[in-house]
Design an enzyme around this catalytic site. Structure first.
Site, PDB file in Angstrom:
ATOM      1  N   ARG A 633       0.840  -1.192   0.000  1.00 46.05           N
ATOM      2  CA  ARG A 633       0.000   0.000   0.000  1.00 46.05           C
ATOM      3  C   ARG A 633       0.881   1.250   0.000  1.00 46.05           C
ATOM      4  NH1 ARG A 633      -3.809   1.628   5.005  1.00 46.05           N
ATOM      5  NH2 ARG A 633      -4.984   3.303   4.020  1.00 46.05           N
ATOM      6  N   ILE A 634       0.452   2.233  -0.755  1.00 42.25           N
ATOM      7  CA  ILE A 634       1.218   3.471  -0.896  1.00 42.25           C
ATOM      8  C   ILE A 634       0.544   4.568  -0.075  1.00 42.25           C
ATOM      9  CG2 ILE A 634       1.934   5.236  -2.560  1.00 42.25           C
ATOM     10  CD1 ILE A 634       3.444   2.457  -2.675  1.00 42.25           C
ATOM     11  N   GLN A 643      10.830   9.006  -3.921  1.00 36.96           N
ATOM     12  CA  GLN A 643      11.758   8.012  -3.371  1.00 36.96           C
ATOM     13  C   GLN A 643      12.277   7.091  -4.469  1.00 36.96           C
ATOM     14  OE1 GLN A 643      12.790   7.212   0.253  1.00 36.96           O
ATOM     15  NE2 GLN A 643      12.687   9.345  -0.296  1.00 36.96           N
ATOM     16  N   GLY A 707       7.774  -0.501   2.136  1.00 33.40           N
ATOM     17  CA  GLY A 707       8.997   0.314   2.149  1.00 33.40           C
ATOM     18  C   GLY A 707       9.502   0.570   0.747  1.00 33.40           C
ATOM     19  N   GLU A 710      14.793   2.173  -0.643  1.00 32.57           N
ATOM     20  CA  GLU A 710      16.051   1.626  -1.144  1.00 32.57           C
ATOM     21  C   GLU A 710      15.909   0.830  -2.429  1.00 32.57           C
ATOM     22  OE1 GLU A 710      18.599   0.480   2.543  1.00 32.57           O
ATOM     23  OE2 GLU A 710      16.533   0.561   3.247  1.00 32.57           O
TER      24      GLU A 710
END
Lengths: 749, 165, 351
Positions: A633-634, A643, A707, A710
């Site tokens: 989910r965003i 990001q 997340g 990265e």
């Protein structure tokens, strides 16, 4: 307890609102650590070592002392006592520090003294005047040097060897085999904000303005070092000017605190850019050997990923570069192994996608080479080896929309019709054009965190969490989560964060901060709403009286009956009737071990890159990047895209730019600046797109988020390298790819 | 040696007693005048975080000695907004998410204001990228930065004849 | 940064007199000097500030048709001067390919000529460097020397001159005007920088205390305007020093090269004028073969000074590229990415 359901309809999470801290940041009003200037403050500048191994035999303290404005020179002789040996690692997650414990030098750029002065100019010149003399010993700074050993663990406690199936058998039975070696260099984080601290002691209480990615860990280490309670250490870190893993507690910051103690006045100590290439960690170099076998149909039969890397002479951090091979492709036999050498450098550490970034560029290059060997389109080859379950564990994925990532990314990029052979495409100006793909992956992690939520008398909300914003947009995303959990419009919510005296919301690392702190915030908010509901539904004067069994909904500062939303009341009314000034609750988030046992949780993505290469001059430009990512989910698509863009640009940088040059004689980094350690500039990134692929994950954590900080590097670096091959026909296996790798005939001189 | 130096900083006259000729404009602003919005990223002219407008032109404040710029007119990030009204470049940076950690942002914005004033990039994204390449952003907000500069140029009606065509 | 005396002269005579004291350095923008002072490479006892001197910041057309550029003219001012860019497009392109917009707004004509090498060992006071500290040795010889010189270097020093601006200027026979306590003199830019030999610390012909007051482009230097380019190879798309670069100017009539100019950057301790190549090009048909032949001649004396053999072939290729682009004509507008190889690919001019 009353059942409370949260609604998505009309809620904040999922909305692309602009950064809440945007106005502060665009007006210069956002105060970073080094922007502070308490009354009576002195400036401290670190003097660093020019040798990488040996000892300091003398310092010209007299010259420094004589410089007007210099107040003190701190050396091993007069450095205030510590309650703990800086080499003691008993505090969790800690690394050995260089706090002037003796004259020993163990890497170039190590602090050897600190000069404290009335002005920055005087402190800087005082440090220069110290002109240390050394007793130097021979150094080893290359992966080829030193005696290799098998590390006991890699990364954060992962095993150094993993076997699944029989790799040798798989290779023996393969129709196609490749064995290739890839090299990645030492890289330095280079956040735009240098590490610094403004430290002030009031008795045994320590007041710090200091960027940190982890309040509690920093407090714990400082408490141990100074022998004071953690609660006596107050850290303000409202904004980090980038962290990327380098901003836990660093030696120079502790030296600033020591300097303040020495002189009994507040002290500001900020590293010079060139001093950020030693004591604040780096990404270790690697040499990775990939052995792949594939059947005639292009199905992997075996994958062996061997990593040689380096740690420092005096401490351990092993870049876990082979981890990506555990999860990404469905090979029946997977083996990952490590060896390491000890070098005379600072200790490496966590740098954005530690392990995954280095491992991904090697694995994605090798996959491309195998696709080529099999005569297959590289995307088709990856799909052929799509992992339906996590290969090494056999666990199902908590969710995995990678197929959709491939499909949407390929469509947006226009991958169809890509020539199989390299050097087939040119633009109108004669530039070679190449297309490459890479798969992105990053584990979905979560740590422990806490938060506090309050509904005030006027119905507005307050949420407090000792969280960290280093640019991810935490202040915005957390406020959105908080607003939803409290049933408030985000404008009615005050979100307090960035201070150590708030509930510990966990570290900002591992792309886990939103899941961790967000989970705690959600929990706190839900508990507050539950208390409100309890008050209302048990009060005969409330329109919600008796609703407990059917539940109520919190929205827009109101509690509403779930079965009849025309019946409800304002938060403020509930509080007023109960005679309460506020209602508060503590929330927490804890990773669910049972879920982790059952499922493999990873974010995924597919990155497509177009490069143009000058056929004669070898200069490369990444003209297009399209990434499609599925990460659950965003919370805020606007910030999440940013990001991804940032991560993808780091991927470009990994493939084409970053490379620390260590002089093998002295161990000094010879490009310790931003002119020669060349991170990308704006003109390097003409086109970058990120597609947010929908993914519902019912298991990964309460918020269903994985997340995003990265993952963008992974996949991208390999996609760029593969595109360079596709443009030129030259497979470069030592990164970054440089001009001389791509100019044919340059050996004819 | 002490020298009295006069500047116009963010439209206000300032007289500064400089006791040290080594002080750069950047350190003068940050450490002596409490104008810490201008950032120090490298202190060597290699990152652009310290960009200010000096006599109307964007420069790196870290490489300019304060004493040498006696009489200069300086505009910093703190002086860009008119009261609560953000400058169009500032507003565009928020709208286009042209920032992440925010540390390079004051320099990016001052550089963008300088670029728009120079009037050579217009609405051409490639010229904007080149023109903004003296400002590093380690977070990688370049796409938003380029979009924000183009949008602000448009909003300010500063695109110029050639590019507006 | 060491403590120094700060002097603000009002006339050139005052400046010369102030700088006569040993240990003095002239301060122009300071974009190079202040940086070197911060890292301890330059430690002048006295700074003589040129920024308040009148008369050094003019761009003046001369009666003989030449052009005089005051030493304090800022790089950006010059590059943006429409008349200048029209007459000397390769110089404008080189200026705009250098550093960043911020630095170009500050940096001066005089300072650009006098900028110091980017050799990492020169910039590191803890390394041996004959240029910085005569007799100390050269740590670059056996160190990280991928970017170092392939022409004109010596065992004492393998550093390169980093300027872009100087490369087309040296091709155009620019002249340096110098004033000293003994009066004024002029030196062709091509002879201004010294090759290292056994005295790499002597970087130019300037005597201590001498001041560069102007650069002059001689009459007729604009005859190459229709066919002039600068090309620069960098390891990122912008804001980086040249790995190698080349400036080419051609005077073409009726399909033949009447006269050619070629200079290389990033290859030697001075901007490298390639006369043998120019001679070979005169009278030739401007085609790939002629350009390649010229490039071979330009690099005939080249040899690696370390791990940089690739730069020799790269320099040949960039010479060919600059000549080819010059032959196809100066673009009517400077490209979006000045001097970049990508400037000339489709869309390079943009808009």
């Amino acid at each position: 307890m009353t059942e409370v359901l949260q609604v998505r309809h009309g809620s904040s999470a999922g909305q692309p609102i602009t950064r809440r801290d945007g106005p502060l940041k665009v007006t210069g009003a956002a105060r970073y650590a080094a922007d502070n200037h308490p009354p009576g403050m002195l400036h401290a500048v670190v003097a660093t070592s020019a040798i990488a191994r040996g000892r300091v035999t003398s310092l010209n303290e007299a010259a420094a002392d004589a410089h007007p404005g210099v107040v003190a020179v701190m050396t091993p002789a007069n450095r205030p006592a510590l309650a703990m040996d800086p080499d003691d690692k008993s505090v969790p997650f800690s690394f050995r520090m260089d706090l002037l414990q003796d004259g020993r030098v163990r890497y170039a750029g190590q602090p050897v003294a600190v000069v404290i002065a009335e002005t920055l100019e005087a402190a800087a010149e005082g440090a220069a005047l110290l002109a240390p003399c050394y007793e130097a010993e021979p150094v080893e700074v290359s992966l080829d040097q030193g005696e290799a050993f098998v590390p006991p663990v890699v990364g954060v406690g992962a095993p150094a060897e993993l076997r699944h199936g029989d790799v040798e058998k798989g290779l023996a039975e393969a129709a196609q085999r490749i064995e290739t070696t890839y090299e990645t260099p030492a890289q330095f984080h280079n956040a735009m904000e240098p590490h610094g601290v403004v430290a002030a002691w009031v008795g045994d209480t320590l007041s710090l303005d200091m960027p940190t990615q982890g309040f509690a860990l920093t407090q714990m280490r400082l408490a141990a070092l100074f022998g004071i309670p953690a609660e006596s250490i107050h850290i303000r870190s409202p904004f980090l000017g980038g962290g990327f893993g380098s901003k836990l507690l660093t030696s120079p910051q502790v030296l600033g605190i020591l300097a303040a103690r020495l002189v009994g006045r507040p002290v500001k100590l900020v590293l010079r850019r060139g001093q950020m290439y030693g004591p604040v960690t780096h990404r270790a170099p690697t040499r990775q050997v990939l052995r792949l076998g594939a059947s005639v149909d292009g199905e992997l039969t075996a994958l062996h990923h061997h990593v040689r890397t380096a740690t420092s002479r005096f401490d351990d951090f092993i870049e876990p570069a082979a981890g990506v091979s555990h999860t990404l492709y469905a090979a029946p036999a997977v083996r990952t192994t490590y060896e390491a050498v000890r070098l005379d450098t600072g200790t490496p550490g966590f740098m954005r996608a530690p392990g995954e970034a280095s491992g991904s560029i090697a694995l994605e290059s090798a996959m491309d080479e195998m696709a080529q060997a099999c005569g297959m389109d590289p995307l088709e080859f990856r799909l052929r080896n799509y992992a339906e379950v996590e290969p090494v564990s056999g666990k199902p994925f908590s969710s995995k929309a990678l197929r959709e990532c491939y499909a949407q990314g390929a469509a947006q990029f226009g991958w169809a019709g890509r020539p199989l052979l390299p050097r087939q495409m040119r633009d109108e100006g004669g530039m070679l054009v190449g297309w490459g793909v890479g798969t992105a992956t990053f584990p979905a992690l979560m740590f422990q965190g806490a938060a506090r939520a309050v509904i005030r008398q006027d119905g507005s909300g307050l949420v407090e969490a000792g969280a960290h914003d280093m640019g991810q947009g935490a202040w915005t995303a957390f406020a959105q989560i908080a607003a939803d959990s409290l049933g408030l419009d985000v404008e009615r919510l005050e979100f307090c964060s960035g201070r150590s005296d708030l509930p510990d919301a966990g570290i900002a690392g591992g792309s886990a901060h939103t899941a961790t702190a967000g989970g705690a915030i959600r929990d706190a908010g839900q508990k507050v709403v539950a208390r409100l509901a309890e008050l209302a539904t048990t009060d005969a004067r409330s329109p919600l009286f008796g609703a407990s069994n059917v539940g109520v909904v919190a929205r827009g500062g109101h509690l509403l009956r779930r079965d009849d939303e025309s019946r409800g009341e304002r938060f403020a009314d509930i509080l007023a009737r109960a005679g309460l000034a506020e209602i508060e609750a503590q929330g927490s988030s804890v990773p669910d071990a049972a879920i982790a046992e059952r499922y493999a949780a990873h974010a995924h993505g597919a990155v497509f890159a177009e490069v143009k290469v000058d056929p004669e001059l070898g200069q490369v430009r990444v003209t297009r990047l399209v990434g499609a990512f599925a990460a659950g989910r965003i919370i805020n698509p606007r910030l999440v895209r940013s990001q991804y863009y940032g991560g993808m640009i780091w991927g470009v940088s990994f493939a084409l730019h970053e490379h620390a040059l260590l002089d093998r004689r002295t161990g000094r980094v010879m490009n310790a600046d931003l002119a020669e350690y060349r991170v990308p500039v704006n003109a390097d990134v003409p086109s970058v797109e990120a597609i947010l692929v929908e993914e519902e994950d019912p298991y990964v954590n309460a918020l269903g988020i994985k997340g995003v900080g990265e993952i963008g590097i992974t996949g991208t670096a390999g996609a760029v390298a593969n595109a360079v091959w596709h443009a030129t026909g030259v497979r470069v296996r030592r990164f970054p790819i440089s001009i001389e790798d791509l100019i044919e005939g340059s050996a004819t001189v | 040696m002490s020298m009295s130096v006069t500047f116009t900083i963010n439209r206000a006259a300032r007289t500064v007693e400089l006791d040290d000729p080594r002080v750069t404009l950047l350190d003068l602003l940050r450490e002596r005048l409490d104008l810490a919005g201008t950032k120090k990223g490298c202190d060597r002219g290699q990152c652009g975080a310290c960009t200010i407008l000096l006599n109307g032109r964007r420069v790196n404040a870290c490489l300019a000695l304060a004493i040498s710029h006696d009489g200069a007119e300086i505009l910093t990030i703190e002086g860009l907004a008119e009261g609560d009204a953000l400058h169009p470049v500032q507003a565009a940076f928020i709208e286009h998410d042209a920032l992440q950690c925010g540390f390079c942002t004051p320099g990016q914005i001052m550089s963008a204001v300088g670029l728009i004033g120079e009037g050579e990039a217009g609405l051409d994204p490639e010229r904007v990228r080149e023109g903004m390449s003296g400002n590093l952003c380690r977070c990688g907000a370049y796409r938003g930065i380029t979009e924000a500069v183009v949008a602000a140029t448009q909003a300010m009606g500063a695109a110029g004849q050639e590019d507006a065509a | 940064m060491n403590r120094f005396d700060y002097v603000r002269p009002r006339t050139i005579a005052e400046a010369l007199s102030a700088a006569a004291q040993p240990g003095s350095a002239y301060l122009a923008a300071g974009t190079n000097l202040i940086d070197l002072m911060k890292i301890g490479v330059a430690r002048p006892a006295r700074l003589v500030d040129l920024n308040h001197l009148p008369g050094l910041d003019a761009i003046e057309g001369l009666p003989d048709g030449g052009l005089r550029l005051g030493a304090q003219v800022r790089n950006a001012t010059l590059a943006r001067d429409a008349g200048f860019a029209r007459r000397f497009p390769a110089v404008a392109e080189a200026l705009l390919a250098g550093a960043s917009a911020q630095l170009r707004n500050a940096a001066t004509v005089g300072g650009n000529i006098l900028q110091r090498t980017r050799c990492a060992y020169f910039q590191d006071p803890d390394s041996a460097c004959n240029r910085r500290e005569p007799g100390s040795g050269c740590d670059a010889r056996d160190g990280e020397n991928r970017l170092h010189a392939v022409l004109g270097w010596s065992d004492a020093c393998i550093a390169t001159h980093p300027s872009d601006f100087c490369v087309p200027l040296v091709a155009l026979d620019a002249v340096v005007e110098i004033e000293g306590s003994d009066g004024a003199r002029e030196v062709p830019l091509r002879n201004f920088h010294l090759l290292p030999g056994t005295t790499p610390e002597r970087e130019s012909v300037l005597a201590p205390g001498e001041l560069v007051v102007a650069l002059r482009l001689p009459p007729g230097a604009d005859r190459f305007a229709a066919h002039a380019r600068y090309v620069k190879l960098r390891e990122r798309t912008s804001y980086a020093f040249a790995l190698v670069s080349a400036a080419a100017g051609l005077h073409v009539e009726e399909g033949r090269i009447v006269e050619a100019r070629l200079a290389l950057g990033g290859v030697a301790a001075r901007p490298w004028r390639a006369e043998a190549a120019e001679i070979a090009l005169a009278g030739a048909i401007p085609d790939a073969a002629a350009f390649r032949r010229a490039a071979e001649l330009a690099l005939a004396e080249a040899r690696p000074s370390g791990e940089n053999g690739f730069k020799i072939e790269l320099a040949r290729r960039i010479a060919v590229r600059a000549l080819s682009l010059a032959a196809s004509g100066t673009p009517t507008r400077l490209p979006a990415l000045p001097a970049s190889p990508f400037a000339s690919s489709a869309g390079g001019l943009h808009d």
